[in-house]
Design an enzyme around this catalytic site. Structure first.
Site, PDB file in Angstrom:
ATOM      1  N   LEU A  25      -2.260  10.211  37.429  1.00 38.79           N
ATOM      2  CA  LEU A  25      -0.972   9.709  36.946  1.00 38.79           C
ATOM      3  C   LEU A  25      -1.099   9.329  35.474  1.00 38.79           C
ATOM      4  CD1 LEU A  25      -0.145   7.326  39.932  1.00 38.79           C
ATOM      5  CD2 LEU A  25       0.883   9.566  39.481  1.00 38.79           C
ATOM      6  N   GLU A  73     -10.274  -0.846  41.017  1.00 41.50           N
ATOM      7  CA  GLU A  73      -9.718  -2.199  40.860  1.00 41.50           C
ATOM      8  C   GLU A  73      -8.340  -2.330  41.514  1.00 41.50           C
ATOM      9  OE1 GLU A  73      -9.037  -5.072  37.199  1.00 41.50           O
ATOM     10  OE2 GLU A  73      -7.865  -3.250  36.948  1.00 41.50           O
ATOM     11  N   ASP A  74      -7.580  -1.236  41.496  1.00 45.78           N
ATOM     12  CA  ASP A  74      -6.217  -1.313  42.000  1.00 45.78           C
ATOM     13  C   ASP A  74      -6.150  -1.446  43.523  1.00 45.78           C
ATOM     14  OD1 ASP A  74      -5.025  -1.213  39.486  1.00 45.78           O
ATOM     15  OD2 ASP A  74      -5.361   0.946  39.376  1.00 45.78           O
ATOM     16  N   ARG A  93      -1.372   7.059  45.444  1.00 42.34           N
ATOM     17  CA  ARG A  93      -2.626   6.309  45.417  1.00 42.34           C
ATOM     18  C   ARG A  93      -2.913   5.552  46.722  1.00 42.34           C
ATOM     19  NH1 ARG A  93      -4.250   3.312  40.160  1.00 42.34           N
ATOM     20  NH2 ARG A  93      -6.146   3.483  41.396  1.00 42.34           N
ATOM     21  N   HIS A 169       0.110  -2.146  33.680  1.00 44.67           N
ATOM     22  CA  HIS A 169      -0.334  -3.335  34.402  1.00 44.67           C
ATOM     23  C   HIS A 169      -0.477  -4.528  33.463  1.00 44.67           C
ATOM     24  CE1 HIS A 169      -2.649  -0.310  37.091  1.00 44.67           C
ATOM     25  NE2 HIS A 169      -1.639  -0.760  37.805  1.00 44.67           N
ATOM     26  N   VAL A 260      -5.806   8.750  30.839  1.00 44.52           N
ATOM     27  CA  VAL A 260      -4.978   8.617  32.046  1.00 44.52           C
ATOM     28  C   VAL A 260      -4.801   7.124  32.390  1.00 44.52           C
ATOM     29  CG1 VAL A 260      -5.382  10.904  33.005  1.00 44.52           C
ATOM     30  CG2 VAL A 260      -7.019   9.095  33.484  1.00 44.52           C
ATOM     31  N   CYS A 266     -10.463  -1.530  35.377  1.00 43.90           N
ATOM     32  CA  CYS A 266     -10.003  -0.639  36.470  1.00 43.90           C
ATOM     33  C   CYS A 266     -11.126   0.008  37.234  1.00 43.90           C
ATOM     34  CB  CYS A 266      -9.216   0.555  35.948  1.00 43.90           C
ATOM     35  SG  CYS A 266      -8.116   0.263  34.649  1.00 43.90           S
TER      36      CYS A 266
HETATM   37  N1  LIG Z   1      -6.189  -1.129  36.882  1.00 42.44           N
HETATM   38  C1  LIG Z   1      -5.810  -0.160  36.083  1.00 42.44           C
HETATM   39  O1  LIG Z   1      -5.401  -0.376  34.968  1.00 42.44           O
HETATM   40  N2  LIG Z   1      -5.825   1.075  36.593  1.00 42.44           N
HETATM   41  C2  LIG Z   1      -5.505   2.225  35.864  1.00 42.44           C
HETATM   42  C3  LIG Z   1      -4.851   3.231  36.724  1.00 42.44           C
HETATM   43  C4  LIG Z   1      -4.553   4.501  35.988  1.00 42.44           C
HETATM   44  C5  LIG Z   1      -3.942   5.557  36.868  1.00 42.44           C
HETATM   45  N3  LIG Z   1      -3.847   6.799  36.155  1.00 42.44           N
HETATM   46  C6  LIG Z   1      -2.583   5.140  37.364  1.00 42.44           C
HETATM   47  O2  LIG Z   1      -1.597   5.401  36.685  1.00 42.44           O
HETATM   48  O3  LIG Z   1      -2.484   4.563  38.426  1.00 42.44           O
HETATM   49 ZN   LIG Z   2      -4.747  -0.994  33.354  1.00 39.41          ZN
END
Ligand SMILES: NC(=O)NCCC[C@H](N)C(=O)O
Ligand SMILES: [Zn+2]
Length: 271
Positions: A25, A73-74, A93, A169, A260, A266
């Site tokens: 994403l 991390e997410d 995700r 975020h 990305v 993360c």
């Molecule tokens: N904790 C974060 O900052 N995660 C980054 C996620 C990037 C991923 N490409 C997203 O858009 O979900």
């Molecule tokens: Zn982030």
């Protein structure tokens, strides 16, 4: 409790699938293609930096059908032996959480709470723990119902929500650089978030203003500050250097996954 802030023994990380190049994403309208080999080298340097800080590394294999899976991390919020496994805000995700949940519960023996409510969403990138309280960005990925479940899961800490109108975020531009010190980007959205935190949080924090929002995502791990590399963010790296922080620092590269929207926090779940 404050004295223990930023102390960890284990990091969970996840390998980078080839699919990150075309399918991860992105916020930007135009894709800047990740060089996957370079991304893996940078990831290895990041993992080594954590190892050098005394952490045991648990590495999950990347999954091709989950292009954003390196951003572990997410998938969970871990605090004092409990892990809240999230329901990520973007449907592509959601499948990432299963492997993460399994390792947290079965291999690492954490108490796991799984956010399963249909209307709740949360990306861990929106959850900023200061050691004393939580701030939760309300973004495209994280909503009020998610924040409520976080508050129920960690009743010892207050949870303050911070609206995020632009950007991915909360922690994309605001993180803890050291105990009671917040690194905050100088961009308008970051500064707005900081004003909210300052006005509505329960505790006081010193602020370290960082010229580049992306470089305000740094980590405080076992007494050391991990931050962006000088060749990626020269001005911001200089700010970290000249800030007279009383902690050692290490620079880590993150050029490729930044394409990305990945930042340093993360890429790991710290336990
Ligand atoms: N904790 C974060 O900052 N995660 C980054 C996620 C990037 C991923 N490409 C997203 O858009 O979900
Ligand atoms: Zn982030």
């Amino acid at each position: 409790m404050a004295a223990a802030f930023g102390r960890y023994h284990t990091a969970v990380v996840r390998g980078i699938p080839d699919s990150v190049r075309y399918d991860a994403l992105i916020q930007a309208e135009q894709r800047d293609y990740v060089d996957v080999e370079k991304a893996r080298q940078e990831h290895a340097a990041y993992v080594q930096a954590l190892r050098d800080l005394g952490l045991k590394i648990v590495e999950l294999p990347g999954a091709e059908d989950l292009p954003d899976c390196p951003f572990v991390e997410d998938c969970a919020v871990v605090c004092n032996g409990t892990a809240l496994v999230t329901r990520p805000g973007h449907s592509s995700r959601r499948g990432e959480v299963h492997a993460v949940k399994k390792v947290l519960e079965e291999d690492l023996g954490l108490e796991v709470v799984h956010m399963v409510e249909d209307e709740a969403t949360m990306d861990g990138g929106d959850v900023l723990f200061t050691g004393k309280e939580f701030f939760v960005g309300l973004s495209n990925r994280t909503n009020e119902a998610g924040a409520r479940i976080l508050a129920e899961t960690f009743p010892d800490y207050s949870v303050t929500t911070v609206p995020i109108a632009r950007g991915l975020h909360l922690k994309c531009f605001c993180t803890m650089a050291a105990p009671d010190v917040m690194a905050v980007g100088e961009g308008p959205e970051a500064q707005r978030a900081w004003q909210e935190i300052r006005a509505r949080g329960d505790h006081k924090y010193a602020v370290l203003n960082i010229p580049d929002d992306g470089a305000a995502n740094c980590m405080f791990v076992n007494g050391t500050i991990m931050h962006c590399a000088a060749d990626e963010f020269p001005k911001s790296a200089k700010t970290f250097t000249s800030a007279r922080l009383e902690y050692p620092r290490v620079q880590v590269p993150n050029k490729e996954l930044a394409k990305v929207d990945g930042s340093l926090t993360c890429l790991s779940l710290l336990i």
